[in-house]
Design an enzyme around this catalytic site. Structure first.
Site, PDB file in Angstrom:
ATOM      1  CE1 TYR A 206      -3.067   3.110   0.603  1.00 27.20           C
ATOM      2  CE2 TYR A 206      -1.592   3.572   2.437  1.00 27.20           C
ATOM      3  CZ  TYR A 206      -2.589   3.974   1.559  1.00 27.20           C
ATOM      4  OH  TYR A 206      -3.073   5.252   1.631  1.00 27.20           O
TER       5      TYR A 206
ATOM      6  CE  LYS B  82       1.368  10.669   4.378  1.00 21.18           C
ATOM      7  NZ  LYS B  82       0.941  12.049   4.557  1.00 21.18           N
TER       8      LYS B  82
ATOM      9  CG  HIS C 286       0.669  15.488   7.424  1.00 15.78           C
ATOM     10  ND1 HIS C 286      -0.363  14.873   8.098  1.00 15.78           N
ATOM     11  CD2 HIS C 286       0.570  15.055   6.132  1.00 15.78           C
ATOM     12  CE1 HIS C 286      -1.050  14.096   7.272  1.00 15.78           C
ATOM     13  NE2 HIS C 286      -0.507  14.201   6.078  1.00 15.78           N
TER      14      HIS C 286
ATOM     15  CG  ASP D   3       0.473  14.498   2.233  1.00 11.73           C
ATOM     16  OD1 ASP D   3      -0.423  14.655   3.081  1.00 11.73           O
ATOM     17  OD2 ASP D   3       1.223  13.511   2.218  1.00 11.73           O
TER      18      ASP D   3
ATOM     19  NE  ARG E 184      -5.018   7.486   0.083  1.00  9.95           N
ATOM     20  CZ  ARG E 184      -4.490   8.386   0.898  1.00  9.95           C
ATOM     21  NH1 ARG E 184      -3.791   9.392   0.432  1.00  9.95           N
ATOM     22  NH2 ARG E 184      -4.679   8.291   2.194  1.00  9.95           N
TER      23      ARG E 184
HETATM   24  C1  OXD Z   1      -1.913  10.233   4.434  1.00 10.63           C
HETATM   25  C2  OXD Z   1      -1.595  10.492   3.019  1.00 10.63           C
HETATM   26  O1  OXD Z   1      -2.300   9.098   4.793  1.00 10.63           O
HETATM   27  O2  OXD Z   1      -1.271  11.631   2.690  1.00 10.63           O
HETATM   28  O3  OXD Z   1      -1.776  11.182   5.227  1.00 10.63           O
HETATM   29  O4  OXD Z   1      -1.631   9.543   2.214  1.00 10.63           O
HETATM   30 MN    MN Z   2      -0.978  12.937   4.349  1.00 13.39          MN
END
Ligand code: OXD
Ligand code: MN
Length: 594
Positions: free
Chosen positions: A200, A209, A229, A280, A373
């Site tokens: 994933y 991340k 973030h 993001d 997504r």
């Molecule tokens: C999250 C993403 O899970 O940006 O924060 O995918």
């Molecule tokens: Mn995110």
């Protein structure tokens, strides 16, 4: 295949991982279309991805993950620092040696019969002052194809790296996609990331991340900058002046929608525009002019599909028109296109759901996974900022924190000053969403929307914010917003989406001393008539008064949960004195307000 570099640190590290994982072959990703096309063909031939309708969706593909592997796994995500204190009470921790031993068993021979792909990538524009380089080793073509959208990837990165040892090492093996042995592990002191047993995105696109937030936040602490973030957007007013803000919201709380918002008609007519720099992640540094400058280290959007439609986010939809990878959405078998809940009211009659099963849209089940997504190139977005590739980033006038709160948090308030703003960020809370495995809709504290992403002790992270404040001569102002307040019948009171610009306009006016505010126990709030509700159906001055009210008894309830949250840090005593003082100040003001 010949290596694309002579860098001895890179080659030695890859040799070790090859000996461990034992792939049949090693393929270096040079970033060329020729190579990527061959990989797309190969992945289509094995069913790993499905090519979509080339007229309607040129260059687009669909991928389905395993059914047990659809979201980030926070309970299996670890920060492995030499001591538990360095990881802090909000991260899972294990001793690095113990974790390496555990992982090595899982990696051993995991790529037998498979190919190891070497992806050299850059977070931020190659060669820019923000840029940091990484190499991800993976046995997944899906990962390769996503990484070349989400980052600047290819041989130019190795050229920029030269002989330097300064790169982030990422190892990903799908192994058996075994939930019980799934690990997403950061070793900040080693500049290393290990991911195993997942396919994933959030767990396996290691630039996102794992690197750009967890490892980068640790590096930011060491080096004097911030990895957050946050989305970044520019608001262009009718005079043609563009003012920038960065905003932190937890996952699946509308960051992508806000970053790409279309101004309401009454604003558009006057010439207002919004430009997206990022949706993001923001890397933020102090510029030579004493302001904070932010850049988006990514090169694409890994957005949540459900709910994205021509009304909620036409820009995101346009961005997904070509060269996009869709994950876990519905396949329309009549015309080989994709669909998800909330795209439109016409679910396909002949379709396959995210699990790969024939799907009858009338049976009440969801066709797309709630955390399905799209991975779309940033350059596809019609409102992408002209500064997107500017190596200096953009100057920030405001920082905005926000959560999904049915009650308590008002539509908007401003912190009294920087330290109070850090306090406001530290007490952020939000209802959980499908972006992470686990219960949905439970309120949890999520400071700065970094709870799952802070690569070190969150108390030290708050201290870093306080310390940064002392070094920024020209600080942005800090705000909190909540688009999600509900009325007694459970309906959202505020329309959200494009109309959020009305709130952002007030925020920007505050940053440039163009509007007054009212002092309340929680911070400065707008005079209700100062938020422009022109052209808004069903919203009156009374609604605004309601949205901008401070419910003192509820805030007092909230104090209890804030105290409980802060108490988690007592063991290490890392909550900054400044934040404790602000908590006491808030309590005092709320007591006086009753
Ligand atoms: C999250 C993403 O899970 O940006 O924060 O995918
Ligand atoms: Mn995110």
């Amino acid at each position: 295949m010949a290596a694309l570099t002579n860098n001895k640190y890179v080659l030695d590290w890859i040799d070790e991982q090859v000996a461990l994982c034992q792939p049949d072959q090693v393929v270096w990703i040079d970033g060329s279309e020729e190579q990527l096309n061959a990989l797309r063909d190969e992945a289509c031939s094995t069913g790993e991805i499905i090519r979509l309708n080339p007229e309607k969706h040129p260059g687009c593909f669909l991928h389905r993950t395993a059914i047990n592997d659809v979201a980030r796994v926070e309970n299996r995500t670890f920060i492995c620092t030499p001591t538990r204190k360095e990881a802090g009470p909000t991260n899972n921790w294990m001793d690095p040696a113990e974790m390496y031993a555990k992982l090595n068993k899982l990696y051993k021979g995991a790529m037998k019969g498979r190919t190891m792909y070497v992806i050299p990538y850059s977070m931020s524009v190659v060669g820019s002052p923000f840029a940091k380089y990484g190499i991800e080793l993976t046995d997944s073509i899906y990962v390769v194809l996503n990484m070349v959208i989400m980052t600047r990837a290819g041989k130019q990165v190795l050229e920029a790296l030269g002989d330097s040892p300064d790169f982030i090492k990422g190892l990903h093996a799908k192994a058996d996609i075994d939930e019980e042995n799934r690990y997403i592990v950061q070793f900040p002191q080693d500049n290393a990331i290990c991911s195993v047993n997942s396919g994933y995105g959030g767990n396996v696109l290691l630039g996102k991340k794992c690197f750009a937030l967890r490892i980068a936040s640790y590096l930011g602490h060491k080096e004097g900058w911030l990895a957050e973030h946050m989305l970044i957007l520019g608001i262009e007013n009718p005079q043609g002046e563009i003012r920038y803000l960065a905003a932190a919201f937890p996952s699946a709380c509308g960051k992508t929608n806000l970053a790409m918002l279309i101004p309401p008609e009454v604003y558009r007519e006057k010439g207002w525009k919004v430009w997206c720099v990022g949706d993001d992640i923001a890397w933020i540094r102090i510029g030579e002019d004493g302001r904070l400058w932010a850049c988006n280290p990514e090169n694409g959007f890994f957005g949540v599909a459900p709910g994205t439609n021509v009304k909620s986010n036409p820009n995101a939809l346009a961005a997904t028109r070509s060269n996009t990878i869709f994950t876990n959405v519905v396949l329309n078998t009549d015309d080989n296109t994709v669909w998800w809940e909330g795209l439109d009211k016409n679910p396909p009659k002949h379709a396959i759901n995210w699990k790969g099963e024939p799907w009858d849209c009338t049976d009440g089940s969801k066709g797309a996974h709630p955390n399905s997504r799209f991975t779309a190139p940033a350059e596809n977005c019609p409102c992408i900022s002209s500064e997107f590739n500017n190596p200096k980033g953009v100057p920030l006038s405001a920082i905005v924190f926000g959560g999904r709160r049915a009650k308590t948090a008002p539509l908007v308030y401003q912190s009294f000053d920087w330290d109070h703003g850090v306090f406001v960020g530290s007490i952020m809370a939000s209802e959980t969403t499908a972006a992470a495995a686990g219960a949905v809709g439970v309120v949890r504290r999520d400071p700065m929307a970094m709870l799952p992403f802070c690569g070190y002790n969150m108390g030290d992270y708050w201290q870093h914010w306080i310390d940064m404040g002392k070094k920024i001569p020209n600080k942005p102002k800090i705000f909190n917003v909540n688009w999600f307040r509900l009325d007694d019948e459970g309906h959202f009171i505020w329309p959200g989406f494009g109309d959020n610009l009305r709130v952002l306009e007030w925020i920007m006016k505050r940053c440039f001393d163009e509007v007054d505010a009212v002092e309340t126990p929680i911070g400065y709030m707008p005079n209700p008539e100062d938020i422009n509700i022109d052209g808004l159906d069903g919203i009156t001055l009374d609604t605004m008064k309601d949205l901008l009210s401070v419910d003192v008894p509820m805030w007092k309830e909230d104090l209890k949960s804030i105290k409980e949250f802060y108490a988690k840090f007592d063991e290490f005593d890392t909550v900054p004195a400044e934040l404790k003082a602000h908590l006491a100040g808030l309590e005092d003001r709320l007591n006086k307000a009753e």
